[in-house]
Design a protein around this motif. Structure first.
Motif, short mmCIF file in Angstrom:
data_model
loop_
_atom_site.label_atom_id
_atom_site.label_comp_id
_atom_site.label_asym_id
_atom_site.label_seq_id
_atom_site.Cartn_x
_atom_site.Cartn_y
_atom_site.Cartn_z
N THR A 55 1.11 5.91 -1.56
CA THR A 55 1.55 7.04 -0.76
C THR A 55 2.93 7.51 -1.21
O THR A 55 3.55 6.91 -2.06
CB THR A 55 1.61 6.68 0.73
OG1 THR A 55 2.73 5.82 0.91
CG2 THR A 55 0.36 6.00 1.19
N GLY A 56 3.37 8.58 -0.60
CA GLY A 56 4.69 9.10 -0.90
C GLY A 56 4.71 9.84 -2.23
O GLY A 56 3.68 10.14 -2.81
N PRO A 57 5.91 10.14 -2.71
CA PRO A 57 6.02 10.86 -3.98
C PRO A 57 5.79 9.93 -5.16
O PRO A 57 6.00 8.72 -5.04
CB PRO A 57 7.47 11.37 -3.95
CG PRO A 57 8.19 10.37 -3.13
CD PRO A 57 7.23 9.84 -2.12
N TYR A 102 0.84 -1.20 0.00
CA TYR A 102 0.00 0.00 0.00
C TYR A 102 0.87 1.25 0.00
O TYR A 102 0.64 2.19 -0.76
CB TYR A 102 -0.95 0.02 1.21
CG TYR A 102 -1.83 1.24 1.20
CD1 TYR A 102 -3.01 1.25 0.48
CD2 TYR A 102 -1.46 2.41 1.87
CE1 TYR A 102 -3.80 2.37 0.41
CE2 TYR A 102 -2.25 3.54 1.80
CZ TYR A 102 -3.42 3.51 1.08
OH TYR A 102 -4.19 4.63 1.01
N GLY A 103 1.88 1.24 0.86
CA GLY A 103 2.73 2.41 1.01
C GLY A 103 3.41 2.80 -0.29
O GLY A 103 3.37 3.96 -0.69
#
Lengths: 317, 674
Positions: B454-456, B449-450
């Protein structure tokens, strides 16, 4: 199953721990200062920090999303639910009708899940590494915690924390070797989970900029820190509930006045936690930092103790 | 109308759907719409049939004398009902999803894709309801064949062909073992009917050999550890809605087979069966999750995670078998409930995750986690539904994955009543292993998921992504809703599952659920209430809100800055943690286990290579043999062929028409009788 008195006790437990948790962290902070021959900020410093942070503006990176913004709230909520289930004031589990020790372990998991995703979500290198470490530690520690709790559950014949606590308190489960070894392994595991040296993760200010918390600021940081303080106390409380439930009321239905016995139990509990924090602070400050990659070498010892505890359980000693 | 007739109607619709998708092959708009729509309707009817059958068990269907090899019999006991419900629900979601998704393959023949998908679901439904070993095998092999064509559907890619080849090899090796086990039963009982198998008095040699053959035969399809090697490649090559079906329900047909043959029909009477199942369960769980940790391809990760989950299901089945063998009904009940519940849960959340991975692939044209990132902003619905799946996969309370793991732990705990020393040693160790698996599974879920959502953003395509079309979202949403429903509705689900165990495995005497609680056998000591967990978590969210309000934190506001802090240097998205370095620490901690991988895979891959070489040799020898053997035979065949050619139009669609016509005629006969 559900009684009004137990519900009230559960709520009181959560409230008390919520309010005193920063005090204990302040205590360990002060103690560290004293051991370093510094004057220290005083035990109330954490309250002042939290109050100030709450009022500060929040600065968040653009990439931050749902998890980042909500993790502080979810962390707090799930830890408070844990505190309602753990027997603290009585040896019964106040919210035992909601779940048992497996639920408690998985509620900690929920916290870990949201914190580590929020760390990744911020896009910061430091918080990313922090998230990874957080998860790796749980991989190493979780089997220990579950195996020990499992042995206790086998001895008690139930996974309800209240039943285990009551049976230990009333001597129905004597302190077998297996219980003592389990206690050792569990103490070790909760010490690691609390994020203390040499496994310093959550508080590695110098090295990792506080891990997953790097990008937090303002009220979110305050809540996150507060949540972590509460979580640390809840781990200590879980340890005492399972292994040393003395001082807690064994039954709430006896003739003892309700209010005074609650107050008495709370005082005993706080003293026990203070003692635990004292020991933890001593240990923490007596140790040097360990290279993170070596953590697994040490946690095997805890797993070994847990396995031994299980072996002694099989041998009935 | 009774449940079996409704199921036949659903099969009829699948058949029509398959036929129509071939007919409308040329017209791309209808080709996209028709297979999905027909599949959705047919799955809906199938779901209706499962509901009907859950309330009143239909009488078995028996078609005597119509066909050779014994009667064509179908029955829907509670176990079949559960499977029919699962397959139909997943079929519903996957078909809904496929309506927009198959655009992805618009350069390929979409009619064939629709035909195969519909046929695939129909075959799974038949496999779990048919009660005759011969027809079971026929449908089982047809299921394998359709999936083979689905895996190699993108056959421009050599990876797809290789994946299909390995799959074919493993599936047929498994199929051969199952065939052998049925054959042994046929020899000893003289019948192909499951009923006769069940009633026969079998001696221990027969029982043991049937158990071993069936367990490993079905195990190859379920993907237990040494036999799992086909899964990562074929799951990642097949179209995502098909992968979702394969990972979630085709696997469960294998679990169904294990339960039907090893538990229901021959009945576990010796301890070592359960221990064997438990051993392979634990092995699959831990190896699966470690391999999932080490991969960078989103669908391969999910495939390995399926290996892990099958391991957890087998742990439940193993406990159940030990319980039956050692005459501990509570242990058996909890073990089987855990296994069935986890099967149900896994099919929902893994289906959901594969559909989500498909959505990401649909927009980004990549499966590499390192080229994703930050998609939650661009694809909010996909991210939300995927998050539910990831939470369920990590067994986060109060979602469904947690409840089944809770039951698995409770099943382990029944060991305190046991007098058998082996059980007392093995079960708690397996519980600790399950805890380790659980912790690693969370790491996998966070990683997937991360680094996806998420994140850039880490690639050009990722920064230009947009939300997927409505039909794909609705497919995923349906499954996400199912995950939440199965978590909060645990008491209801468990009461049905206990009925399954009571009726099919003949364990009685315990209640495990009541009003809003589930409990392991008695409600005195420990219980779990997912609705209360949800309510309390929700209401406790108020506490931090109050804290903020009390301290006056709401006035401060929030300022959004462009980049996270990077020690004062300019921030670059390359600084963020990607999937590649996320698992590095696990790789160093569990170095030894990763070495195992090559050891496990080497023999199987060499068998695959060897058989390929044999095939090549045969091709080379062909010209030599031609003159001696082939010519006279070919001549005869040519002559026959000319006669038969009247029926052969040389068009695949016409052959399919024959199949469908046969099916339709059969159904008419059935309705005439019923």
């Amino acid at each position: 199953m559900i009684s009004v008195k137990l519900i009230i006790i559960g709520l009181i437990q959560a409230l008390v721990v919520l309010l005193v948790a920063p005090l204990f962290s302040g205590f360990s902070r002060q103690m560290r200062a004293k051991m370093h021959n510094r004057r220290g900020p005083g035990v109330m410093q954490n309250y002042r920090d939290l109050a100030k942070l709450m009022k500060r503006q929040e600065v968040v990176p653009e990439q931050a999303g749902w998890f980042f913004h909500n993790a502080p709230y979810i962390t707090m909520a799930s830890t408070l639910l844990v505190l309602m289930i753990i027997p603290i004031i009585t040896t019964q589990s106040p919210f035992g009708w909601v779940g048992d020790l497996i639920l408690v372990v998985y509620l900690y998991t929920l916290t870990r899940f949201v914190i580590s995703i929020s760390g990744l979500e911020s896009g910061s290198t430091f918080s990313g590494i922090g998230s990874r470490r957080e998860l790796l530690v749980s991989v190493l520690i979780e089997p220990v915690i579950l195996l020990v709790l499992f042995v206790m559950a086998l001895l008690a014949g139930s996974t309800n924390l209240g039943v285990i606590s009551t049976k230990i308190a009333t001597g129905q489960i004597p302190y077998y070797t297996s219980v003592l070894l389990g206690m050792l392994a569990f103490a070790f595991a909760s010490y690691v989970e609390m994020g203390k040296l040499p496994f310093d993760l959550g508080e590695a200010e110098q090295e990792l900029q506080e891990g997953p918390l790097t990008e937090y600021s303002g009220r979110a940081l305050a809540l996150m820190k507060w949540g972590i303080y509460v979580k640390q106390v809840s781990l200590v409380a879980l340890f005492f509930a399972v292994f040393l439930p003395f001082g807690s009321m064994t039954s709430i239905l006896t003739g003892v006045p309700f209010l005074s016995s609650i107050i008495f139990s709370i005082v005993i509990f706080l003293l026990k936690v203070l003692l635990a924090y004292f020991v933890v602070a001593l240990l923490e400050n007596a140790m040097a930092r360990l290279r993170f990659i070596k953590t697994s070498v040490i946690t095997w010892a805890a797993f070994g103790a847990a396995i031994l505890s299980f072996v002694f359980y099989l041998a009935n000693v | 109308m009774d449940a079996i007739q409704l199921l036949l109607l659903s099969l009829l619709f699948f058949g029509i759907g398959a036929l129509l998708s071939l007919l409308f092959n040329g017209n791309s708009r209808y080709t996209r719409l028709i297979p999905g729509m027909m599949g959705t309707i047919a799955s809906g009817i199938g779901l209706g049939s499962a509901f009907l059958s859950a309330f009143s068990t239909p009488s078995p269907l028996d078609l005597p004398a119509a066909l050779p090899f014994g009667h064509f019999t179908m029955q829907m006991d509670f176990l079949s009902t559960l499977l029919v419900g699962m397959i139909s629900f997943l079929g519903l979601a996957a078909n809904l999803y496929s309506i927009s998704y198959i655009e992805h393959f618009s350069d390929r023949n979409l009619g064939v894709l629709g035909f195969l998908t519909n046929l695939f679901i129909a075959m799974m439904l038949l496999v779990v309801t048919v009660a005759n070993a011969f027809y079971f095998l026929v449908f089982w092999e047809l299921m394998t064949l359709t999936t083979y064509f689905l895996i190699t559907f993108k056959n421009k890619r050599t990876e797809a062909n290789r994946a299909g080849y390995v799959y074919m090899l493993m599936a047929h090796a498994g199929g051969a073992l199952i065939m052998l086990s049925f054959f042994i039963l046929f020899i000893t009982t003289g019948s192909f009917e499951f009923v006769d198998f069940r009633n026969a008095q079998l001696n221990s040699i027969v029982k043991n050999s049937v158990f071993l053959l069936a367990f490993f035969g079905f195990g190859a399809k379920a993907g237990i550890v040494p036999l799992h090697i086909w899964m990562p490649s074929s799951y990642s090559e097949a179209p995502s809605h098909v992968t979702a079906l394969m990972a979630s329900v085709m696997k469960k047909t294998a679990i169904y087979g294990i339960l039907r043959i090893c538990v229901d029909i021959i009945g576990p009477s010796v301890l070592w069966w359960g221990l064997l199942v438990l051993f392979f369960g634990a092995l699959s769980a831990i190896i699966g999750v470690l391999f999932a940790m080490a991969d960078q391809d989103i669908k391969r990760i999910l495939a390995y995670s399926s290996v892990e989950n099958v391991g957890i299901i087998l742990l439940g089945i193993g406990i159940g078998m030990l319980g039956l063998a050692s005459r501990q009904p509570l242990m058996a009940l909890l073990g089987f409930i855990a296994a069935l519940y986890h099967s149900l849960n896994h099919s929902l959340y893994k289906g959901l995750l594969f559909l989500g991975a498909g959505s990401v692939d649909y927009r980004l044209r990549t499966r590499n986690l390192n080229e994703m990132g930050g998609l939650a902003k661009m694809m909010p619905w996909t991210a939300w539904t995927f998050m539910v799946g990831a939470l369920a996969l990590s067994a986060i309370p109060p979602l469904n994955g947690f409840v089944s793991e809770w039951f698995t732990y409770q099943a382990f705990l029944t060991v305190f009543n046991s007098q058998v020393f082996t059980i007392r040693v093995v079960l708690p160790l397996c519980a600790a292993l399950l805890a380790l698996t659980g912790a690693l599974a969370i790491m996998v879920a966070v990683k997937v998921y991360g680094s996806t959502f998420t994140g850039p953003t880490r690639s050009e395509n990722a920064s230009q992504a947009s939300e997927v079309p409505g039909s794909m979202i609705s497919g995923m949403f349906l499954l996400a809703l199912g995950c939440v429903g199965l978590g909060l509705g645990a008491p209801f689900i468990v009461s049905f599952l206990s009925q399954v165990v009571f009726t099919v495995f003949h364990v009685t005497g315990f209640t495990v659920s009541g009003s809003v609680w589930v409990y392991p056998g008695d409600s005195v000591n420990n219980m779990l209430s997912t609705p209360f967990v949800a309510i309390l978590l929700m209401s406790l969210l108020v506490v931090p809100l109050i804290l903020v309000a009390v301290y006056g934190g709401n006035k401060a506001g929030r300022r959004v800055v462009k980049d996270p802090w990077a020690c004062g240097y300019g921030y670059s998205s390359k600084m963020s943690i990607s999937a590649g370095n996320f698992d590095h620490s696990v790789a160093t901690t569990f170095k030894g286990i990763y070495l195992l991988r090559s050891m496990i895979q080497r023999p199987f891959l060499s068998i695959a290579n060897w058989s390929r070489r044999v095939r090549d040799q045969i091709t080379r020898m062909e010209p030599v043999l031609e003159g001696i053997l082939k010519k006279p035979i070919t001549k005869a065949i040519d002559f026959l062929g000319q006669k038969i050619q009247l029926f052969q139009m040389g068009d695949v669609r016409v052959y399919c028409l024959y199949i469908i016509l046969t099916l339709a005629i059969l159904l008419v006969v059935v309705f005439q009788i019923g």
